[in-house]
Design a protein around this motif. Structure first.
Motif, PDB file in Angstrom:
ATOM      1  N   ALA A   1      84.242 -65.934 -41.233  1.00 61.92           N
ATOM      2  CA  ALA A   1      84.717 -65.817 -42.616  1.00 61.92           C
ATOM      3  C   ALA A   1      85.260 -67.141 -43.123  1.00 61.92           C
ATOM      4  O   ALA A   1      85.461 -67.307 -44.318  1.00 61.92           O
ATOM      5  N   GLY A   2      85.522 -68.075 -42.206  1.00 61.08           N
ATOM      6  CA  GLY A   2      85.988 -69.388 -42.612  1.00 61.08           C
ATOM      7  C   GLY A   2      87.424 -69.383 -43.092  1.00 61.08           C
ATOM      8  O   GLY A   2      87.843 -70.293 -43.780  1.00 61.08           O
ATOM      9  N   SER A   3      88.177 -68.342 -42.752  1.00 59.09           N
ATOM     10  CA  SER A   3      89.577 -68.299 -43.165  1.00 59.09           C
ATOM     11  C   SER A   3      90.400 -69.196 -42.254  1.00 59.09           C
ATOM     12  O   SER A   3      89.866 -69.903 -41.414  1.00 59.09           O
ATOM     13  N   ALA A   4      91.677 -69.140 -42.405  1.00 52.66           N
ATOM     14  CA  ALA A   4      92.574 -70.009 -41.637  1.00 52.66           C
ATOM     15  C   ALA A   4      92.269 -69.922 -40.157  1.00 52.66           C
ATOM     16  O   ALA A   4      91.931 -68.869 -39.628  1.00 52.66           O
ATOM     17  N   ALA A   5      92.387 -71.047 -39.498  1.00 57.60           N
ATOM     18  CA  ALA A   5      92.060 -71.129 -38.071  1.00 57.60           C
ATOM     19  C   ALA A   5      93.005 -70.244 -37.261  1.00 57.60           C
ATOM     20  O   ALA A   5      94.189 -70.120 -37.573  1.00 57.60           O
ATOM     21  N   ILE A   6      92.454 -69.630 -36.218  1.00 59.52           N
ATOM     22  CA  ILE A   6      93.253 -68.829 -35.301  1.00 59.52           C
ATOM     23  C   ILE A   6      93.795 -69.796 -34.255  1.00 59.52           C
ATOM     24  O   ILE A   6      93.027 -70.431 -33.536  1.00 59.52           O
ATOM     25  N   LEU A   7      95.124 -69.897 -34.199  1.00 59.89           N
ATOM     26  CA  LEU A   7      95.730 -70.894 -33.319  1.00 59.89           C
ATOM     27  C   LEU A   7      95.701 -70.485 -31.852  1.00 59.89           C
ATOM     28  O   LEU A   7      95.453 -71.304 -30.986  1.00 59.89           O
ATOM     29  N   HIS A   8      95.954 -69.225 -31.571  1.00 57.06           N
ATOM     30  CA  HIS A   8      96.005 -68.756 -30.186  1.00 57.06           C
ATOM     31  C   HIS A   8      95.045 -67.578 -30.031  1.00 57.06           C
ATOM     32  O   HIS A   8      95.384 -66.445 -30.363  1.00 57.06           O
ATOM     33  N   ASP A   9      93.877 -67.876 -29.505  1.00 55.70           N
ATOM     34  CA  ASP A   9      92.815 -66.875 -29.402  1.00 55.70           C
ATOM     35  C   ASP A   9      93.267 -65.624 -28.646  1.00 55.70           C
ATOM     36  O   ASP A   9      93.061 -64.507 -29.101  1.00 55.70           O
ATOM     37  N   ARG A  10      93.869 -65.823 -27.500  1.00 59.54           N
ATOM     38  CA  ARG A  10      94.265 -64.696 -26.643  1.00 59.54           C
ATOM     39  C   ARG A  10      95.304 -63.825 -27.352  1.00 59.54           C
ATOM     40  O   ARG A  10      95.192 -62.597 -27.364  1.00 59.54           O
ATOM     41  N   SER A  11      96.305 -64.430 -27.968  1.00 62.43           N
ATOM     42  CA  SER A  11      97.336 -63.676 -28.692  1.00 62.43           C
ATOM     43  C   SER A  11      96.713 -62.901 -29.850  1.00 62.43           C
ATOM     44  O   SER A  11      97.062 -61.739 -30.098  1.00 62.43           O
ATOM     45  N   TYR A  12      95.812 -63.540 -30.548  1.00 61.76           N
ATOM     46  CA  TYR A  12      95.142 -62.889 -31.671  1.00 61.76           C
ATOM     47  C   TYR A  12      94.354 -61.670 -31.171  1.00 61.76           C
ATOM     48  O   TYR A  12      94.405 -60.601 -31.784  1.00 61.76           O
ATOM     49  N   LEU A  13      93.648 -61.832 -30.061  1.00 60.70           N
ATOM     50  CA  LEU A  13      92.875 -60.709 -29.510  1.00 60.70           C
ATOM     51  C   LEU A  13      93.790 -59.543 -29.128  1.00 60.70           C
ATOM     52  O   LEU A  13      93.462 -58.382 -29.378  1.00 60.70           O
ATOM     53  N   TYR A  14      94.918 -59.850 -28.506  1.00 63.74           N
ATOM     54  CA  TYR A  14      95.857 -58.784 -28.148  1.00 63.74           C
ATOM     55  C   TYR A  14      96.383 -58.077 -29.395  1.00 63.74           C
ATOM     56  O   TYR A  14      96.511 -56.854 -29.419  1.00 63.74           O
ATOM     57  N   ARG A  15      96.693 -58.838 -30.426  1.00 63.33           N
ATOM     58  CA  ARG A  15      97.204 -58.227 -31.660  1.00 63.33           C
ATOM     59  C   ARG A  15      96.141 -57.329 -32.278  1.00 63.33           C
ATOM     60  O   ARG A  15      96.418 -56.217 -32.707  1.00 63.33           O
ATOM     61  N   VAL A  16      94.897 -57.790 -32.328  1.00 60.93           N
ATOM     62  CA  VAL A  16      93.808 -56.978 -32.893  1.00 60.93           C
ATOM     63  C   VAL A  16      93.622 -55.716 -32.042  1.00 60.93           C
ATOM     64  O   VAL A  16      93.488 -54.611 -32.579  1.00 60.93           O
ATOM     65  N   ALA A  17      93.625 -55.872 -30.724  1.00 59.42           N
ATOM     66  CA  ALA A  17      93.461 -54.716 -29.838  1.00 59.42           C
ATOM     67  C   ALA A  17      94.590 -53.717 -30.041  1.00 59.42           C
ATOM     68  O   ALA A  17      94.370 -52.497 -30.118  1.00 59.42           O
ATOM     69  N   HIS A  18      95.811 -54.220 -30.123  1.00 57.15           N
ATOM     70  CA  HIS A  18      96.971 -53.357 -30.350  1.00 57.15           C
ATOM     71  C   HIS A  18      96.820 -52.599 -31.669  1.00 57.15           C
ATOM     72  O   HIS A  18      97.029 -51.382 -31.734  1.00 57.15           O
ATOM     73  N   ASN A  19      96.463 -53.309 -32.727  1.00 56.97           N
ATOM     74  CA  ASN A  19      96.300 -52.671 -34.031  1.00 56.97           C
ATOM     75  C   ASN A  19      95.196 -51.618 -34.013  1.00 56.97           C
ATOM     76  O   ASN A  19      95.335 -50.551 -34.627  1.00 56.97           O
TER      77      ASN A  19
END
Length: 172
Positions: free
Chosen positions: A48-66
């Motif tokens: 999508a070209g939105s703001a860069a994800i700084l911490h891939d692993r943390s982002y994945l955990y947050r998405v999984a949690h949600n």
């Protein structure tokens, strides 16, 4: 470039994300599905070209949690949907029968008569401790007597009630 990055990320973190979701949901199949969904959303975010994800692993955990929370919420809503009339008819009626209600009323009247036989202070102690569920300390304070007196009055009340209930049973 994003394809290679997501593949490396998937190989590095899939197992731990899936284990996390399995613990949370207690369902390995659902955890596997939501793990794939989390990586899919990660890939879509990158494309999508939105703001860069700084911490891939943390982002994945947050998405999984949600995703897990969303799933649990939707499952909770499913349980709240109204039942059809045919399903409602199949539910057993556990309300008391008219005979049980009448029997309960006569039993209550009998217990009231037995309680009225007690001296006023003994009856008050019984009502406060057994019906109003006050502690001995609270009952003693309310009646301005000692806790020891509360215990003695209560013992007398229980003894009297039990004796009368037994004698009524033998007469019946």
């Amino acid at each position: 470039m994003i394809g290679k990055d997501i593949r490396v990320l998937f190989l590095a973190h899939r197992a731990e994300i899936q284990a996390y979701l399995t613990r949370k949901l207690r369902n390995a199949e659902l955890a596997a599905e939501l793990t794939q969904e989390a990586f899919l959303r990660f890939a879509e975010q990158g494309q999508a070209g939105s703001a860069a994800i700084l911490h891939d692993r943390s982002y994945l955990y947050r998405v999984a949690h949600n995703l897990a929370v969303d799933h649990l919420r939707s499952r909770g809503r499913e349980r709240l949907e109204p039942l059809g009339s045919d399903m409602l008819d199949a539910i057993a009626d556990d309300s008391p029968s008219p005979e049980q209600v009448a029997g309960g009323h006569s039993e209550l009247a009998r217990l009231r008569r037995i309680l009225m036989e007690l001296p006023e202070r003994t009856r008050a102690v019984f009502v406060l401790t057994r019906i109003d569920l006050l502690t001995y300390h609270e009952t003693a304070a309310r009646l301005e007597i000692s806790e020891s007196s509360v215990q003695k009055h209560l013992a007398r009340a229980v003894k009297h009630i039990m004796q009368r209930l037994r004698s009524d049973e033998t007469e019946a």
